[in-house]
Design a protein around this motif. Structure first.
Motif, PDB file in Angstrom:
ATOM      1  N   TYR A 168       0.820  -1.213   0.000  1.00 27.06           N
ATOM      2  CA  TYR A 168       0.000   0.000   0.000  1.00 27.06           C
ATOM      3  C   TYR A 168       0.853   1.261   0.000  1.00 27.06           C
ATOM      4  O   TYR A 168       0.458   2.289  -0.550  1.00 27.06           O
ATOM      5  N   TRP A 169       2.042   1.179   0.599  1.00 27.53           N
ATOM      6  CA  TRP A 169       2.909   2.352   0.646  1.00 27.53           C
ATOM      7  C   TRP A 169       3.344   2.785  -0.745  1.00 27.53           C
ATOM      8  O   TRP A 169       3.631   3.973  -0.974  1.00 27.53           O
ATOM      9  N   ALA A 170       3.429   1.845  -1.675  1.00 29.25           N
ATOM     10  CA  ALA A 170       3.814   2.189  -3.040  1.00 29.25           C
ATOM     11  C   ALA A 170       2.782   3.084  -3.714  1.00 29.25           C
ATOM     12  O   ALA A 170       3.117   3.849  -4.625  1.00 29.25           O
ATOM     13  N   VAL A 171       1.543   3.009  -3.271  1.00 26.89           N
ATOM     14  CA  VAL A 171       0.489   3.866  -3.811  1.00 26.89           C
ATOM     15  C   VAL A 171       0.367   5.153  -2.998  1.00 26.89           C
ATOM     16  O   VAL A 171       0.055   6.209  -3.549  1.00 26.89           O
ATOM     17  N   ILE A 172       0.663   5.081  -1.709  1.00 32.35           N
ATOM     18  CA  ILE A 172       0.462   6.234  -0.827  1.00 32.35           C
ATOM     19  C   ILE A 172       1.580   7.263  -0.979  1.00 32.35           C
ATOM     20  O   ILE A 172       1.329   8.447  -1.223  1.00 32.35           O
ATOM     21  N   PHE A 173       2.832   6.835  -0.830  1.00 32.52           N
ATOM     22  CA  PHE A 173       3.957   7.765  -0.761  1.00 32.52           C
ATOM     23  C   PHE A 173       4.076   8.693  -1.982  1.00 32.52           C
ATOM     24  O   PHE A 173       4.262   9.902  -1.825  1.00 32.52           O
ATOM     25  N   PRO A 174       3.982   8.185  -3.225  1.00 35.89           N
ATOM     26  CA  PRO A 174       4.152   9.099  -4.363  1.00 35.89           C
ATOM     27  C   PRO A 174       3.051  10.159  -4.485  1.00 35.89           C
ATOM     28  O   PRO A 174       3.265  11.176  -5.173  1.00 35.89           O
ATOM     29  N   GLN A 175       1.911   9.953  -3.835  1.00 34.64           N
ATOM     30  CA  GLN A 175       0.809  10.906  -3.973  1.00 34.64           C
ATOM     31  C   GLN A 175       0.710  11.890  -2.813  1.00 34.64           C
ATOM     32  O   GLN A 175      -0.149  12.774  -2.825  1.00 34.64           O
ATOM     33  N   VAL A 176       1.582  11.741  -1.821  1.00 32.81           N
ATOM     34  CA  VAL A 176       1.553  12.666  -0.685  1.00 32.81           C
ATOM     35  C   VAL A 176       1.992  14.082  -1.065  1.00 32.81           C
ATOM     36  O   VAL A 176       1.362  15.060  -0.659  1.00 32.81           O
ATOM     37  N   PRO A 177       3.062  14.253  -1.868  1.00 32.76           N
ATOM     38  CA  PRO A 177       3.471  15.622  -2.240  1.00 32.76           C
ATOM     39  C   PRO A 177       2.477  16.232  -3.235  1.00 32.76           C
ATOM     40  O   PRO A 177       2.714  16.232  -4.449  1.00 32.76           O
TER      41      PRO A 177
END
Length: 304
Positions: A168-177
């Motif tokens: 799930y982190w692969a989807v979450i982290f790139p969209q945080v910025p």
């Protein structure tokens, strides 16, 4: 000797009242708001109609059998025997529940981190004075001009180096910025009185205490707006989950719908039913919080 007309138009100094006739109101200024409302209503009505056509067609197609849907538009429109067979098939298969879970986890996780980091960045750009502040803000806004598709390969390589693929982190982290989230928060913070920071500083509060105890409690409308907009964006994202997720159990709604469309073939009713189920949570979310969205976006135009 002054005439009667001259005396009637002369200013009476003792009373301090002028006898001059009041200025007439321009009738165009009275009619203009009404004209604008009419034009705006027509334009919005046209856009609403254009949006409702595909929505109506998706719902109508999902309520017929796959055999009827394969016969074409005439058969779908003439059908008078609605059925929920496609919805029952999808819900019983269990796949869509996994898609719902994956989409909710990634969307909610992205919302929390986006609100956290975007608010801190916006507060620094709005309230703190440091060298290069305007340049940093310009560089952040420049990120809007970079298409997300261009960054897919570098993001994939970066996630692979940290062994985050198929998580799930692969989807979450790139969209945080989220650049737009920083911009919305900054515009809202610019509209808050600077006296709030000064009062907090007099009471001994530092930068962090001022942000979390003074500014953020007053920013609930914009927090709600950013949260909902981020949730909807992450929920509808197809490209990133498609590249970084290969585990069927971790597929989000858009990726799952893409697999359904490829595997169901001519089962058009099932495809449209899956599309309706995928969009249903967002429709409910917007209906529940549409006032918060309007308040938050409108508040970004305030100036202190």
């Amino acid at each position: 000797m002054a005439t009667t007309t001259d005396r009637s138009t002369r200013t009476r100094v003792g009373d301090g009242v002028s006898a001059a006739a009041p200025a007439r109101t321009d009738p165009t200024k009275i009619r203009s708001p009404r004209t604008f409302n009419i034009v705006a209503g027509i334009v919005l009505g046209v856009f609403a109609f254009l949006w409702l056509i595909p929505s109506f067609w998706a719902i109508k197609t999902s309520l017929v059998s796959n055999e009827t849907a394969s016969l074409g538009a005439d058969a779908i429109l003439r059908s008078t025997d609605p059925t929920l067979a496609s919805y029952a098939t999808l819900l019983q298969s269990g796949q869509i529940w996994n898609w719902y879970l994956a989409s909710f986890v990634t969307s909610a996780g992205t919302v929390v981190l986006t609100v956290l980091f975007a608010s801190m960045a916006a507060y620094a750009l709005s309230r703190l004075r440091f060298r290069g502040r305007k340049l940093v803000f310009v560089l952040i806004l420049a990120g809007i001009m970079i298409p997300a598709q261009v960054l897919i390969v570098p993001i994939f390589q970066l996630l692979d180096s940290f062994s985050l693929l198929n998580t799930y982190w692969a989807v979450i982290f790139p969209q945080v910025p989220a650049v737009i989230a920083v911009f919305i928060f900054k515009q809202f913070f610019d509209g808050l009185p600077k006296e709030l920071d000064e009062a907090a500083r007099i009471d001994g509060a530092g930068v962090w205490r001022t942000l979390w105890s003074v500014i953020m409690p007053l920013s609930r409308p914009v927090i709600a707006a950013v949260s909902i907009l981020t949730f909807v964006t992450v929920w509808n994202n197809l490209i990133l989950p498609l590249f970084v997720l290969s585990n069927p159990d971790l597929m989000t709604i858009p990726v799952g719908l893409a697999t359904v469309q490829g595997s169901y073939g001519q089962r058009f009713a099932d495809i449209q039913a899956s599309a309706v189920l995928g969009a249903l949570p967002l429709v409910i979310l917007y209906l529940l919080f549409q006032r918060r969205i309007v308040e938050g976006v409108a508040g970004t135009g305030l100036k202190g």
